[in-house]
Write a protein that holds these residues in place. Sequence first.
Motif, PDB file in Angstrom:
ATOM      1  N   VAL A  93       0.858  -1.178   0.000  1.00  0.00           N
ATOM      2  CA  VAL A  93       0.000   0.000   0.000  1.00  0.00           C
ATOM      3  C   VAL A  93       0.895   1.229   0.000  1.00  0.00           C
ATOM      4  N   MET A  94       0.563   2.185  -0.833  1.00  0.00           N
ATOM      5  CA  MET A  94       1.325   3.440  -0.885  1.00  0.00           C
ATOM      6  C   MET A  94       0.693   4.428   0.090  1.00  0.00           C
ATOM      7  N   GLY A 148      -0.062  -3.082  22.227  1.00  0.00           N
ATOM      8  CA  GLY A 148      -1.002  -3.971  21.552  1.00  0.00           C
ATOM      9  C   GLY A 148      -1.536  -3.436  20.247  1.00  0.00           C
ATOM     10  N   LEU A 149      -1.008  -2.309  19.791  1.00  0.00           N
ATOM     11  CA  LEU A 149      -1.485  -1.726  18.544  1.00  0.00           C
ATOM     12  C   LEU A 149      -0.278  -1.396  17.673  1.00  0.00           C
ATOM     13  N   ASP A 150      -0.245  -1.992  16.496  1.00  0.00           N
ATOM     14  CA  ASP A 150       0.823  -1.684  15.549  1.00  0.00           C
ATOM     15  C   ASP A 150       0.207  -1.058  14.305  1.00  0.00           C
ATOM     16  N   PHE A 175      -3.737  -0.767  13.387  1.00  0.00           N
ATOM     17  CA  PHE A 175      -4.273   0.589  13.308  1.00  0.00           C
ATOM     18  C   PHE A 175      -4.965   0.812  11.966  1.00  0.00           C
ATOM     19  N   ILE A 176      -4.304   0.430  10.881  1.00  0.00           N
ATOM     20  CA  ILE A 176      -4.888   0.625   9.551  1.00  0.00           C
ATOM     21  C   ILE A 176      -6.127  -0.247   9.376  1.00  0.00           C
ATOM     22  N   SER A 203     -13.632   0.994  10.599  1.00  0.00           N
ATOM     23  CA  SER A 203     -14.415   2.158  11.040  1.00  0.00           C
ATOM     24  C   SER A 203     -15.003   2.899   9.853  1.00  0.00           C
ATOM     25  N   HIS A 204     -14.197   3.126   8.846  1.00  0.00           N
ATOM     26  CA  HIS A 204     -14.670   3.838   7.656  1.00  0.00           C
ATOM     27  C   HIS A 204     -15.780   3.049   6.954  1.00  0.00           C
ATOM     28  N   LEU A 205     -15.590   1.743   6.807  1.00  0.00           N
ATOM     29  CA  LEU A 205     -16.613   0.928   6.164  1.00  0.00           C
ATOM     30  C   LEU A 205     -17.899   0.932   6.973  1.00  0.00           C
TER      31      LEU A 205
END
Length: 137
Positions: free
Chosen positions: A96-97, A115-117, A121-122, A128-130
């Motif tokens: 992904v760019m 616990g979050l990388d 995160f992505i 969330s966006h979906l």
Amino acid sequence: MVRYYGIFFQEDGQWSVRFPDAPSVNTCGETVDEAIEMAIDALSAMMVLGRKGREYGDPRGYEEIQAEAKDGELVFPVMPAEKAMEAYRPKKRINVMIPVDLLDRVGEFLKNRKGLDRSKFICNAVESHLQQNVEAH
């Protein structure tokens, strides 16, 4: 959520677990507590990854499983855990760019968050966006 009953028994100084209604799922632990944790994990993996070509019926009730237990064996209910199931969800590496400055901001944001990388995160941002788009339509 589906509940299976596991039969817990001591063997070679540890606690083993078998699931009469999911015969391919077996695990063990050094203590009963550890065996329960391992049973939850094993059952969660089965629910996500499949049953390796085996067809299982619906899990039976406590009385039926208890009737199969031998003297000294314990029967406990075991349910898959969402957190464990998430860990077994199939993943695929992609390219992904992302603009460098945006990636730097993500890195700064994640510095003190255990616990979050970046991948998690992505994935959370995409989910969330979906979800927002589904709710908007």
